[in-house]
Write a protein that holds these residues in place. Sequence first.
Motif, PDB file in Angstrom:
ATOM      1  N   TRP A 302       0.750  -1.367  -0.059  1.00 39.49           N
ATOM      2  CA  TRP A 302      -0.048   0.030  -0.022  1.00 39.49           C
ATOM      3  C   TRP A 302       0.818   1.368  -0.188  1.00 39.49           C
ATOM      4  O   TRP A 302       0.315   2.312  -0.367  1.00 39.49           O
ATOM      5  N   SER A 303       2.046   1.347   0.553  1.00 34.56           N
ATOM      6  CA  SER A 303       3.001   2.443   0.511  1.00 34.56           C
ATOM      7  C   SER A 303       3.352   2.747  -0.930  1.00 34.56           C
ATOM      8  O   SER A 303       3.450   3.804  -1.326  1.00 34.56           O
ATOM      9  N   ALA A 304       3.700   1.715  -1.719  1.00 33.55           N
ATOM     10  CA  ALA A 304       4.112   1.999  -3.112  1.00 33.55           C
ATOM     11  C   ALA A 304       2.877   2.518  -3.850  1.00 33.55           C
ATOM     12  O   ALA A 304       2.937   3.273  -4.698  1.00 33.55           O
ATOM     13  N   LEU A 305       1.841   2.104  -3.669  1.00 29.36           N
ATOM     14  CA  LEU A 305       0.433   2.386  -4.471  1.00 29.36           C
ATOM     15  C   LEU A 305       0.161   4.038  -3.789  1.00 29.36           C
ATOM     16  O   LEU A 305      -0.048   4.803  -4.610  1.00 29.36           O
ATOM     17  N   ALA A 306       0.462   4.304  -2.648  1.00 28.74           N
ATOM     18  CA  ALA A 306       0.337   5.466  -2.049  1.00 28.74           C
ATOM     19  C   ALA A 306       1.062   6.519  -2.825  1.00 28.74           C
ATOM     20  O   ALA A 306       0.978   7.581  -3.148  1.00 28.74           O
ATOM     21  N   GLY A 307       2.457   6.135  -2.807  1.00 26.02           N
ATOM     22  CA  GLY A 307       3.227   6.837  -3.715  1.00 26.02           C
ATOM     23  C   GLY A 307       3.005   7.293  -4.802  1.00 26.02           C
ATOM     24  O   GLY A 307       3.164   8.527  -5.433  1.00 26.02           O
ATOM     25  N   ASP A 308       2.504   6.224  -5.678  1.00 28.85           N
ATOM     26  CA  ASP A 308       1.836   6.455  -6.997  1.00 28.85           C
ATOM     27  C   ASP A 308       0.960   7.568  -6.934  1.00 28.85           C
ATOM     28  O   ASP A 308       0.498   8.315  -8.114  1.00 28.85           O
ATOM     29  N   GLN A 309       0.040   7.674  -6.180  1.00 28.05           N
ATOM     30  CA  GLN A 309      -1.267   8.505  -5.734  1.00 28.05           C
ATOM     31  C   GLN A 309      -0.888   9.749  -5.124  1.00 28.05           C
ATOM     32  O   GLN A 309      -1.655  10.427  -4.725  1.00 28.05           O
ATOM     33  N   ASN A 310       0.464  10.020  -4.447  1.00 31.12           N
ATOM     34  CA  ASN A 310       0.860  11.085  -3.681  1.00 31.12           C
ATOM     35  C   ASN A 310       0.037  11.242  -2.290  1.00 31.12           C
ATOM     36  O   ASN A 310      -0.452  12.084  -2.028  1.00 31.12           O
ATOM     37  N   ARG A 311      -0.204  10.045  -1.769  1.00 29.25           N
ATOM     38  CA  ARG A 311      -1.046  10.003  -0.827  1.00 29.25           C
ATOM     39  C   ARG A 311       0.081  10.130   0.311  1.00 29.25           C
ATOM     40  O   ARG A 311       0.633   9.013   0.672  1.00 29.25           O
ATOM     41  N   PRO A 312       0.040  10.991   1.305  1.00 26.25           N
ATOM     42  CA  PRO A 312       0.857  10.912   2.727  1.00 26.25           C
ATOM     43  C   PRO A 312       0.449   9.931   3.571  1.00 26.25           C
ATOM     44  O   PRO A 312      -0.944   9.680   3.556  1.00 26.25           O
ATOM     45  N   HIS A 313       1.370   9.038   4.120  1.00 24.63           N
ATOM     46  CA  HIS A 313       1.101   7.750   5.023  1.00 24.63           C
ATOM     47  C   HIS A 313       1.885   7.887   6.146  1.00 24.63           C
ATOM     48  O   HIS A 313       2.963   8.255   6.053  1.00 24.63           O
ATOM     49  N   ARG A 314       1.281   7.202   7.244  1.00 28.49           N
ATOM     50  CA  ARG A 314       2.248   6.816   8.257  1.00 28.49           C
ATOM     51  C   ARG A 314       1.733   5.461   9.030  1.00 28.49           C
ATOM     52  O   ARG A 314       0.638   5.098   9.100  1.00 28.49           O
TER      53      ARG A 314
END
Length: 466
Positions: A302-314
């Motif tokens: 999910w971090s890789a997918l969040a990087g593609d969608q510019n989603r900050p995550h923690r």
Amino acid sequence: MSALVALAFLVPLGISLSEQTREEAIADAARRSALVTGALAVSTEPAVIQRAVEASGEDPATRPVVHGLGDDAAGRADEAALARAAADRRSVVTDVPGGVLRLDPVVLGGSVAVVEVFVPDAALDEGATGRWLLLAAVALALVGAAVLVVDRVAARTVDSTRGLVQAALAVGDGDLGIRVEPTGPRELAEAGYAFNRMADRLVAARTDERELVADLSHRLRTPLTVLRLDADGLDSDDTSVGSFTEAELDRRRAIRRIRQAIVTLEGEIDVLINTTRKAVAHEAGPAMCDVSEVVRDRMVFWSALAGDQNRPHRVSGAQLRIPAPVPRAELAAALDAVIGNVFRYTPQGTAFEVAVSRRDGYVAIRIDDAGPGIANPDRALARGASDQGSTGLGLDIAKRVALQANGSVSIDRARLGGASVVMLLADPDAVPRQVNRFGLVGRMARDAREPKAEGRRWPRRRPSDG
């Protein structure tokens, strides 16, 4: 066979007892002869010898006879036997018709007298009939006991063999839960232990096989999520409104087929995972997993997918091992369902957070997002209901997994501004705490002062909770 063994044991015993009786009869004859030889050592007077002879026994036929005192004593011994006893000057035992003679020589000055004692066959065989009857009774008892023992051993052997055959047939019919009680002879007991080990290995092999199927299905779900998100980003597939060129109609129909195929594939994968998981849970029993390890593993994707969608995550609280009473793949499926909802129902660029903590006997997995939130938490937690046009199974998967772990699922307002989905799982390492009434009163008073939030909620979180 048992009768032959008993006879082989008892016949020598009977012969030995007969020989013992014969020796006892001859010893009694020696005792009676000693009375006479003692009298001869004192005096050779006929009257003295006659009294000794009469004192040696009541039966005239078996009273001692003295040879060599000058008179012709009427005895059963022949001249050769008497001469041999006198010459050898030692006791002689010889067989005669009707019994046995014992000849004891007595030296009288320059001559030798011989005392003859007759032991009839009746005395030699006294009690033999009774002993043989007793031995026959013992033999019959031994044979009966042997038959009983052999019958019981044979019955146990047959029962053990029958149980092993029935268990083998049950395994052949697909019942891998059958086990046998290793009984009977050592070889059959060893066969029973070997059968149980075989059944255990078959169960483990089938469980591993189904785990592999479920794991592969779960891995298919991950790239499928990417395809679904990309398909959602495509143009509309509506062909009912407006006029389109033939090429545009074909393009929109292709988009519709792609989306329908993705939905169908997702449903088939869900069915495959649920079917295999139920079979594994039924056969393998309760399972455990490390919540932190599952969260870290799923966040790699999910971090890789969040990087593609510019989603900050923690991710927070997933550093230490935190056990939970659910299968690993089940928890992973629940996490994917909840996090997938964040990607599906919030715009690209929306931040989200995954936190793990332990408190009050529960393990909490919290997924927060900065999206618009959930207007009706109760409806969102109901199976098959959704306000977004989906199947509504995402949160239901999480709720089912939480209930399996004696927990629950709640929806609250997140600190990021959007929805906060909290999965509570029973902590298997939690120690029951004794309730202090003063602490309970203070906690109730503190909870009463805290403001209430709308919707279903878990106990209020503080920044230090993670």
